[in-house]
Design a protein around this motif. Structure first.
Motif, PDB file in Angstrom:
ATOM      1  N   SER A   1      57.422 -37.115  84.566  1.00 34.77           N
ATOM      2  CA  SER A   1      57.753 -36.867  85.463  1.00 34.77           C
ATOM      3  C   SER A   1      59.445 -35.951  85.573  1.00 34.77           C
ATOM      4  CB  SER A   1      57.681 -37.058  86.878  1.00 34.77           C
ATOM      5  OG  SER A   1      58.658 -38.800  86.639  1.00 34.77           O
ATOM      6  N   PHE A   2      59.404 -34.358  85.366  1.00 36.05           N
ATOM      7  CA  PHE A   2      60.950 -34.475  86.479  1.00 36.05           C
ATOM      8  C   PHE A   2      61.548 -33.916  87.253  1.00 36.05           C
ATOM      9  CE2 PHE A   2      58.631 -32.874  82.060  1.00 36.05           C
ATOM     10  CZ  PHE A   2      59.763 -33.568  81.161  1.00 36.05           C
TER      11      PHE A   2
ATOM     12  N   PHE B   1      61.349 -29.136  81.398  1.00 35.33           N
ATOM     13  CA  PHE B   1      59.677 -29.063  81.030  1.00 35.33           C
ATOM     14  C   PHE B   1      59.710 -28.516  79.488  1.00 35.33           C
ATOM     15  CE2 PHE B   1      55.346 -28.157  80.584  1.00 35.33           C
ATOM     16  CZ  PHE B   1      55.116 -28.920  80.075  1.00 35.33           C
ATOM     17  N   THR B   2      59.458 -27.293  80.152  1.00 32.43           N
ATOM     18  CA  THR B   2      59.388 -25.964  78.947  1.00 32.43           C
ATOM     19  C   THR B   2      60.615 -25.714  78.122  1.00 32.43           C
ATOM     20  OG1 THR B   2      60.685 -24.049  80.501  1.00 32.43           O
ATOM     21  CG2 THR B   2      58.551 -24.814  81.028  1.00 32.43           C
ATOM     22  N   HIS B   3      61.527 -26.460  78.260  1.00 35.70           N
ATOM     23  CA  HIS B   3      62.637 -26.431  77.397  1.00 35.70           C
ATOM     24  C   HIS B   3      63.067 -27.141  75.885  1.00 35.70           C
ATOM     25  CE1 HIS B   3      67.237 -27.284  75.295  1.00 35.70           C
ATOM     26  NE2 HIS B   3      67.023 -26.396  75.378  1.00 35.70           N
TER      27      HIS B   3
ATOM     28  N   ARG C   1      62.970 -38.374  83.506  1.00 36.52           N
ATOM     29  CA  ARG C   1      61.550 -38.165  82.960  1.00 36.52           C
ATOM     30  C   ARG C   1      60.982 -39.752  82.964  1.00 36.52           C
ATOM     31  NH1 ARG C   1      61.526 -36.454  77.478  1.00 36.52           N
ATOM     32  NH2 ARG C   1      61.905 -33.893  78.366  1.00 36.52           N
ATOM     33  N   VAL C   2      59.917 -40.078  83.049  1.00 35.66           N
ATOM     34  CA  VAL C   2      58.894 -41.500  82.876  1.00 35.66           C
ATOM     35  C   VAL C   2      57.598 -40.643  82.207  1.00 35.66           C
ATOM     36  CG1 VAL C   2      57.665 -42.453  84.232  1.00 35.66           C
ATOM     37  CG2 VAL C   2      60.018 -42.169  84.861  1.00 35.66           C
ATOM     38  N   ARG C   3      57.062 -41.308  81.311  1.00 37.53           N
ATOM     39  CA  ARG C   3      56.091 -40.985  80.959  1.00 37.53           C
ATOM     40  C   ARG C   3      54.979 -41.857  80.820  1.00 37.53           C
ATOM     41  NH1 ARG C   3      60.710 -40.146  77.070  1.00 37.53           N
ATOM     42  NH2 ARG C   3      60.682 -37.787  76.087  1.00 37.53           N
ATOM     43  N   TYR C   4      53.459 -41.542  81.111  1.00 32.20           N
ATOM     44  CA  TYR C   4      52.227 -42.473  81.045  1.00 32.20           C
ATOM     45  C   TYR C   4      51.593 -41.843  79.892  1.00 32.20           C
ATOM     46  CZ  TYR C   4      54.312 -43.882  85.416  1.00 32.20           C
ATOM     47  OH  TYR C   4      55.265 -44.432  86.570  1.00 32.20           O
ATOM     48  N   ASN C   5      51.141 -42.734  79.603  1.00 34.00           N
ATOM     49  CA  ASN C   5      49.820 -42.892  78.113  1.00 34.00           C
ATOM     50  C   ASN C   5      48.684 -43.436  78.949  1.00 34.00           C
ATOM     51  OD1 ASN C   5      51.833 -40.797  76.776  1.00 34.00           O
ATOM     52  ND2 ASN C   5      52.488 -42.789  75.514  1.00 34.00           N
TER      53      ASN C   5
END
Length: 632
Positions: free
Chosen positions: A71-72, A126-128, A7-11
């Motif tokens: 991202s997954f 993602f839904t989990h 998982r990569v997060r971009y705020n």
């Protein structure tokens, strides 16, 4: 080989420039990429994403809302997803303010999200991890799939998953090089002319169609499950001659208007086991109406449901549509006896004055009677004997056969005129009314007065939370059954003075009772308010109905209809004495029973005097007492 997820997060805080939304919805984009894409397909996809971001950007006043990018992947496509994100940001060309901040969490639910997945398994990951603490339920999901039959089938799976999560704004981008349109966009509408509460993928023209059109403006006559129970004046359930149920009560009328405006039918679902509100419990073991809401058995519910901390933990509350107050339904004070009614025409200070003058008169007569005969003749006159007997004779309205003489006669005449023309006339005129009135002592209208009167406090067990700081009330609490009808029956019993206590209710419960029940069953309302009680419609925690229902509730409430309906079903004049209105009819034996009691006492006194006279023949002391009493 076990799939691994990264998982990569971009705020990314962004600002809309020269773009307006038709509706104020958040945009949440979920992208799926694989190594099978061609460069041209990737570029077309990226252009479609940028077009969507710019066209459906948030209004300028929400320019600091964060765009969350995650991202997954399970097909080792992390590099492709990173490259796609970089090109998307390049295509924006600075038209959105971007700020990158990779972190493991977010401070508030993300309403605008860009999610990349590369298969159904990664989407399930993602839904989990999806929770309302991380993501905004009212966000929108754009799902992009590459070519291949398996991914086409995934469109239906993903949209059904979003529907189960009660996420209404779900979109799927599909890259399909075999079609005329390389980039296809799919979404769903749960209600239409052809289906109700189900998912059927609809292909949208993403360059032309209004993707954010109101999907719940029309429910096309589909049924929505409404959890409620009989609770007048809020909800009353009736059946017509065809066996179909319909709603009355002012919250029932509110629900009817919402159903008419949004074009849905109401399927009434009562709580299990004839329960009422029930207990809200976070462990899933709620009862009554709380249970069918928590388990999503119903779509929404109402029945004087107020805001509480426990309910907000497991349910979603809508906009408040009515305010009430928790009070005590107080029984009338003890009924006056027939003898006590004889004292009602005057206040006690008047009676104290009359009794004081009577005592002074008796003492004066006794003082005069011990004087010489010449003095008695000078004061009374020669023809006056037995002045005490004459005093009581005049007191009860009897004639005075022999009148006083000399100057004392003028004094007594003035006193007699005051008594007979003012005091006795006023008393007799008022007594006619009070003898017929089912009068009661003043009701205890404060908690302190109720405790002093020794009353018990009847309440539904849910109400104990309102008295955590008043243990003396809880010590005298008696709980009402949750069975249907038990709540209203308890109020009726208070009106009939059949209970030895007060009852915790809402002001509207008392007002409804006093509106439609006889004046003889009037229920008082305590002057002390336990707390305010704003009410609303309640929904399961995951719901898509709140926003559209809140809009309708706000329109109806702002017109004043809810308060108008409530006023038509209730009488809020709690402090006028309804039992004090005497009917114009002849007096009966029951009305005069108090007078008969006095007559019986006087007859008994006369009998005692007769016995004393008989004993006076043999007993010298008794003869002296009798002679003195006869001479006054």
């Amino acid at each position: 080989m076990v799939p691994t997820y990264k998982r990569v997060r971009y705020n990314v805080p962004f600002r809309n420039q020269n773009f307006t939304m038709k509706l104020s919805f958040y945009s949440l984009v979920i992208l799926l990429g694989t190594s099978s894409w061609t460069l041209q397909e990737q570029l077309l996809l990226e252009e479609a994403i940028v077009h969507a971001l710019l066209r459906y950007g948030l209004p300028s006043q929400l320019e600091h809302t964060t765009l969350l990018i995650e991202s997954f992947n399970e097909l080792q496509n992390e590099h492709i997803q990173r490259t796609m994100i970089e090109r998307i940001l390049q295509l924006l060309q600075g038209r959105l303010v971007l700020q990158f901040n990779i972190s493991s969490g977010i401070q508030q639910p993300a309403g605008h999200n860009l999610i990349l997945v590369d298969g159904e398994s990664s989407f399930r990951k993602f839904t989990h991890d999806w929770t309302m603490h991380r993501y905004d339920l009212n966000g929108c999901y754009w799902i992009v799939l590459s070519s291949g039959a398996a991914f086409k089938n995934a469109v239906n799976v993903i949209l059904k998953t979003l529907w189960k999560m009660k996420i209404l704004m779900g979109f799927v981008f599909l890259v399909n090089g075999t079609e005329e349109e390389v980039v296809q966009l799919f979404t769903y509408r749960p209600y239409s002319q052809s289906h109700c509460a189900s998912v059927k993928p609809i292909e949208m023209r993403w360059k032309e169609d209004d993707l954010f059109s109101d999907r719940l403006k029309n429910f096309w006559g589909c049924p929505l499950k409404f959890g409620t129970f009989d609770n007048a004046p809020y909800i009353e359930i009736h059946w017509n001659e065809h066996g179909q149920s319909y709603l009355e009560g002012f919250e029932g009328l509110l629900t009817n208007v919402i159903a008419k405006n949004l074009n849905f039918t109401i399927d009434i679902i009562p709580p299990p086991d004839n329960g009422m509100w029930g207990y809200p419990r976070e462990d899933g073991n709620s009862t009554g109406l709380m249970r069918i809401l928590q388990d999503s058995v119903v779509d929404f519910a109402a029945s004087s449901l107020g805001y509480t901390t426990e309910r907000s933990k497991i349910l979603t509350a809508g906009l408040s549509h009515y305010n009430s107050y928790i009070v005590f339904a107080v029984p009338s004070g003890r009924a006056y006896t027939s003898f006590e009614k004889l004292f009602l025409p005057f206040r006690w200070n008047t009676w104290y004055a009359i009794f004081s003058l009577l005592l002074v008169a008796v003492l004066t007569i006794i003082l005069i009677n011990i004087q010489s005969l010449e003095t008695l003749d000078f004061i009374y006159g020669r023809s006056i004997r037995a002045p005490i007997s004459n005093l009581f004779n005049v007191l009860f309205g009897g004639p005075l056969v022999k009148c006083p003489q000399l100057t004392f006669a003028r004094t007594l005449l003035g006193l007699w005129l005051l008594y007979s023309l003012v005091i006795r006339a006023a008393y007799q005129c008022s007594l006619y009314k009070y003898l017929q009135v089912p009068k009661n002592f003043s009701a205890p209208l404060t908690i302190e007065a109720m405790l002093e009167a020794g009353l018990y406090f009847y309440m539904v067990d849910l109400a104990t939370e309102f008295f955590s700081n008043t243990p003396e009330v809880l010590a005298r609490a008696r709980f009402i059954s949750h069975a249907q009808g038990a709540f209203q029956e308890t109020i009726d019993r208070i009106g009939r003075d059949e209970l030895d206590g007060a009852m915790v209710v809402l002001t509207d419960h008392i007002a409804f009772h006093n509106k439609f029940y006889p004046p003889g069953e009037f229920v008082h309302c305590s002057r002390e308010v336990v707390c305010g009680f704003p009410m609303s419609l309640y929904y399961p925690k995951l719901t898509f109905l709140r926003k559209v229902f809140d809009r309708e509730v706000q329109l109806i409430d702002s017109s004043g209809l809810v308060n108008f309906w409530a006023s038509q079903l209730a009488d809020f004049d709690f402090y006028s004495e309804r039992k004090g209105n005497a009917a114009a009819k002849p007096l009966n034996v029951d009305n005069l029973f108090g007078a008969f009691e006095i007559l019986l006492v006087l007859e008994g006194t006369a009998s005692v005097m007769f016995v004393l006279e008989l004993l006076a023949i043999k007993l010298r002391l008794v003869r002296w007492v009798v002679d003195w009493m006869e001479s006054d």
